[in-house]
Write a protein that holds these residues in place. Structure first.
Motif, PDB file in Angstrom:
ATOM      1  N   HIS A  28      41.307  -4.971  29.340  1.00  0.00           N
ATOM      2  CA  HIS A  28      41.486  -3.749  28.542  1.00  0.00           C
ATOM      3  C   HIS A  28      41.791  -4.108  27.092  1.00  0.00           C
ATOM      4  CE1 HIS A  28      42.749   0.325  27.590  1.00  0.00           C
ATOM      5  NE2 HIS A  28      43.861  -0.178  27.072  1.00  0.00           N
ATOM      6  N   THR A  30      42.565  -2.320  23.453  1.00  0.00           N
ATOM      7  CA  THR A  30      42.877  -1.031  22.840  1.00  0.00           C
ATOM      8  C   THR A  30      42.243  -0.928  21.462  1.00  0.00           C
ATOM      9  OG1 THR A  30      44.904  -1.838  21.819  1.00  0.00           O
ATOM     10  CG2 THR A  30      45.087  -0.944  24.061  1.00  0.00           C
ATOM     11  N   GLN A  31      42.171   0.300  20.973  1.00  0.00           N
ATOM     12  CA  GLN A  31      41.645   0.523  19.639  1.00  0.00           C
ATOM     13  C   GLN A  31      42.547  -0.118  18.587  1.00  0.00           C
ATOM     14  OE1 GLN A  31      40.915   4.706  19.041  1.00  0.00           O
ATOM     15  NE2 GLN A  31      39.545   4.830  20.789  1.00  0.00           N
ATOM     16  N   THR A  41      42.239  10.214  18.404  1.00  0.00           N
ATOM     17  CA  THR A  41      42.576   9.512  19.632  1.00  0.00           C
ATOM     18  C   THR A  41      43.851   8.700  19.420  1.00  0.00           C
ATOM     19  OG1 THR A  41      41.270   7.550  19.081  1.00  0.00           O
ATOM     20  CG2 THR A  41      40.151   9.296  20.298  1.00  0.00           C
ATOM     21  N   VAL A  42      44.489   8.336  20.509  1.00  0.00           N
ATOM     22  CA  VAL A  42      45.690   7.513  20.405  1.00  0.00           C
ATOM     23  C   VAL A  42      45.278   6.057  20.227  1.00  0.00           C
ATOM     24  CG1 VAL A  42      47.179   9.045  21.725  1.00  0.00           C
ATOM     25  CG2 VAL A  42      45.857   7.319  22.913  1.00  0.00           C
ATOM     26  N   SER A  44      46.311   3.509  21.731  1.00  0.00           N
ATOM     27  CA  SER A  44      46.243   2.760  22.984  1.00  0.00           C
ATOM     28  C   SER A  44      44.996   3.082  23.809  1.00  0.00           C
ATOM     29  CB  SER A  44      47.487   3.032  23.823  1.00  0.00           C
ATOM     30  OG  SER A  44      47.566   4.412  24.143  1.00  0.00           O
ATOM     31  N   ALA A  45      44.137   3.945  23.297  1.00  0.00           N
ATOM     32  CA  ALA A  45      42.896   4.274  24.001  1.00  0.00           C
ATOM     33  C   ALA A  45      41.976   3.053  24.008  1.00  0.00           C
ATOM     34  CB  ALA A  45      42.190   5.444  23.319  1.00  0.00           C
ATOM     35  N   PRO A  46      41.169   2.899  25.058  1.00  0.00           N
ATOM     36  CA  PRO A  46      40.285   1.731  25.094  1.00  0.00           C
ATOM     37  C   PRO A  46      39.206   1.798  24.020  1.00  0.00           C
ATOM     38  CG  PRO A  46      39.862   3.172  26.966  1.00  0.00           C
ATOM     39  CD  PRO A  46      41.056   3.713  26.255  1.00  0.00           C
ATOM     40  N   THR A  47      38.807   0.624  23.543  1.00  0.00           N
ATOM     41  CA  THR A  47      37.749   0.555  22.541  1.00  0.00           C
ATOM     42  C   THR A  47      36.404   0.888  23.162  1.00  0.00           C
ATOM     43  OG1 THR A  47      38.971  -1.160  21.394  1.00  0.00           O
ATOM     44  CG2 THR A  47      36.661  -0.939  20.829  1.00  0.00           C
ATOM     45  N   PHE A  49      34.390   2.018  26.858  1.00  0.00           N
ATOM     46  CA  PHE A  49      34.528   2.527  28.221  1.00  0.00           C
ATOM     47  C   PHE A  49      33.812   1.562  29.152  1.00  0.00           C
ATOM     48  CE2 PHE A  49      32.927   5.173  31.751  1.00  0.00           C
ATOM     49  CZ  PHE A  49      34.155   5.522  32.283  1.00  0.00           C
TER      50      PHE A  49
END
Length: 92
Positions: A28, A30-31, A41-42, A44-47, A49
Motif C-alpha cells: 500500500h 499512500t498519496q 481526498t485524504v 492516506s488514500a492509496p495512490t 487502486f
C-alpha cells in the motif's frame, strides 16, 4: 452432500475474508508518500487502486491456508476434539 459443499464454501469464505484484511496493507502506497495528494481526498488514500491484485493475492493465500486445514482435518484427522490430547492441561 449438500451440507458438506455448503460447509466447505462457508469455511473458505471465512478464511478468505480474514485473509483479505491481512493482505490488504501489503504494498500500500499512500498519496502522501508519493507526494500526489489529489484535491478532495485524504492523504492516506492509496495512490493506485490495486483491487485485482489484492483479490488475487487473497485468493491465493486463502487457498493455501484452506488446503492446509483440509489436509489436517481430512487426512490426518485433527479436529477440535483432539485439542485436549495435544495441548496439556495445567492447573488443578
Amino acid at each position: 452432500m449438500t451440507q458438506a459443499i455448503f460447509s466447505t464454501v462457508a469455511v473458505y469464505f471465512v478464511v478468505w475474508w480474514i485473509t483479505l484484511f491481512a493482505v490488504l496493507p501489503f504494498g500500500h502506497r499512500t498519496q502522501a508518500e508519493d507526494n500526489e495528494v489529489v484535491l478532495g481526498t485524504v492523504a492516506s488514500a492509496p495512490t493506485k487502486f490495486r483491487g485485482w491484485r489484492v483479490v488475487l493475492m487473497t485468493t491465493l493465500v486463502s487457498a493455501i491456508i484452506y488446503g492446509g486445514w483440509f489436509i489436517l482435518t481430512d487426512y490426518f484427522g485433527f479436529s477440535f476434539d483432539a485439542l485436549p490430547q495435544i495441548v496439556p492441561r495445567y492447573g488443578g
